[in-house]
Design an enzyme around this catalytic site. Structure first.
Site, PDB file in Angstrom:
ATOM      1  N   ILE A 176       0.841  -1.116  -0.244  1.00 54.41           N
ATOM      2  CA  ILE A 176      -0.244   0.338   0.007  1.00 54.41           C
ATOM      3  C   ILE A 176       1.582   0.957  -0.280  1.00 54.41           C
ATOM      4  O   ILE A 176       0.485   2.132  -0.809  1.00 54.41           O
ATOM      5  CB  ILE A 176      -1.270  -0.012   1.341  1.00 54.41           C
ATOM      6  CG1 ILE A 176      -2.392  -0.654   1.568  1.00 54.41           C
ATOM      7  CG2 ILE A 176      -1.832   0.617   1.275  1.00 54.41           C
ATOM      8  CD1 ILE A 176      -2.792  -0.984   2.387  1.00 54.41           C
ATOM      9  N   GLN A 232      -6.479 -12.210  14.943  1.00 54.20           N
ATOM     10  CA  GLN A 232      -5.798 -10.978  15.057  1.00 54.20           C
ATOM     11  C   GLN A 232      -5.996 -10.087  16.182  1.00 54.20           C
ATOM     12  O   GLN A 232      -5.760  -8.406  15.847  1.00 54.20           O
ATOM     13  CB  GLN A 232      -5.679 -10.399  13.854  1.00 54.20           C
ATOM     14  CG  GLN A 232      -6.167 -10.288  12.127  1.00 54.20           C
ATOM     15  CD  GLN A 232      -5.686  -9.991  11.081  1.00 54.20           C
ATOM     16  OE1 GLN A 232      -6.312  -9.104  10.723  1.00 54.20           O
ATOM     17  NE2 GLN A 232      -3.968  -9.418  10.411  1.00 54.20           N
ATOM     18  N   TYR A 257      -3.360  -7.283  16.382  1.00 52.27           N
ATOM     19  CA  TYR A 257      -3.983  -6.150  14.808  1.00 52.27           C
ATOM     20  C   TYR A 257      -4.634  -5.716  15.180  1.00 52.27           C
ATOM     21  O   TYR A 257      -4.963  -4.352  14.709  1.00 52.27           O
ATOM     22  CB  TYR A 257      -3.839  -7.712  13.754  1.00 52.27           C
ATOM     23  CG  TYR A 257      -3.549  -6.385  13.099  1.00 52.27           C
ATOM     24  CD1 TYR A 257      -2.770  -6.131  12.159  1.00 52.27           C
ATOM     25  CD2 TYR A 257      -4.833  -6.603  11.956  1.00 52.27           C
ATOM     26  CE1 TYR A 257      -2.130  -5.479  10.649  1.00 52.27           C
ATOM     27  CE2 TYR A 257      -4.369  -5.542  10.715  1.00 52.27           C
ATOM     28  CZ  TYR A 257      -3.514  -5.259   9.961  1.00 52.27           C
ATOM     29  OH  TYR A 257      -3.212  -4.362   9.001  1.00 52.27           O
TER      30      TYR A 257
END
Ligand code: CAA
Length: 246
Positions: A14, A150, A153
């Site tokens: 990205i 996750q 995260y």
């Protein structure tokens, strides 16, 4: 003179698309990379045919508070004001919470969340003094909805959203907008790490039935960086193909 943008994790999937999009919009991009990735960063610079005027490679360990303070003070001396900061550097250490080690937890929190302090704090005063600046934080759909495997995260990416709103409140009177992008699953090496059968299941849940292209995320960043977005602050812009509507 061109406006300047500092992008962390600039050579990633990205980050690279954000760099290209900002260059197209006329910015000079300070492309920050993890210091031990020097050779990789140089290769990326060459492959993309960047000129020194368009992109300056800048080693920055976003996990190291003292290092960032010093490196960013030097950068400000050499480049003058930074108009746009894109906090994009991030990692995953996916595993179920039962199996997650403290190391896997800490690595993700340090890189994805503590980095916001480390990189933004040394820049924020000069951004306020300039009277017109942008901070754009790359969060995730999984910070909004939570994702199996996750916990680390999702916690960090949700934390980014709280930071975004708090800093937006502080920056508003100085003309500094602070926003977040919450990309969905995007075609990048990070998503390539997911087991194919797991990824197929995830894709089946995305109403658009496909991953995002990195340039679709980058376009949202460039919009939030633009003068047209001057009155948008504290906002989270989802780019997720309909995976999570909130
Ligand atoms: N919800 C509920 N249960 C789930 C589940 C889900 N989403 N996913 C898996 N499970 C269940 C499985 O069905 C399985 O159950 P059984 O034991 O009863 O069969 C059990 O949990 C174990 O699943 P796995 O076989 O997948 O376990 P694993 O240990 O091999 O792998 C994992 C665990 C690594 C977390 C794996 O599930 C995984 O990779 N999940 C995807 C994580 C993810 O989305 N990462 C995103 C990376 S990209 C990114 O982060 C960018 C971004 O911002 C979007």
């Amino acid at each position: 003179m061109s406006k300047k943008a500092l992008v962390t994790g600039a050579k990633g999937g990205i980050g690279s698309a954000i760099t290209n999009s900002l260059i197209e919009a006329g910015y000079r991009v300070i492309a920050a990379y993890f210091p031990s990735n020097e050779a990789c960063a140089r290769k990326w610079f060459k492959e993309n045919n960047y000129s020194e005027g368009q992109v300056r490679l800048y080693p920055l360990d976003v996990t190291d508070t003292d290092y960032c303070e010093e490196a960013i003070a030097t950068l400000l001396q050499e480049e003058g004001n930074i108009d746009v900061l894109v906090n994009n550097a991030g990692i995953t250490r996916d595993t179920t919470f039962k199996r997650m080690t403290a190391k896997q937890w800490n690595e993700v929190i340090t890189t994805n969340l503590n980095s916001l302090y480390n990189v933004t704090h040394p820049l924020f005063s000069s951004m306020c003094d300039s009277g017109n600046a942008r901070v754009i934080n790359i969060s995730s759909v999984n910070g909004l909805k939570g994702q199996f495997g996750q916990a680390n995260y999702s916690a960090a990416k949700a934390g980014m959203l709280g930071f975004t709103k708090a800093l937006a409140a502080e920056g508003a009177r100085y003309g500094v907008t602070v926003n977040a992008i919450a990309p969905g699953y995007t075609s990048t090496p990070m998503v390539d790490d997911i087991k194919p059968e797991v990824l197929e299941g995830i894709k089946a849940e995305i109403p658009m039935r496909r991953l995002a292209k990195p340039n679709e995320v980058a376009a949202a960043v460039t919009f939030l960086a633009s003068d047209a977005a001057a009155y948008i602050t504290g906002e989270t812009l989802s780019v997720n193909g309909g995976l999570y509507m909130h």
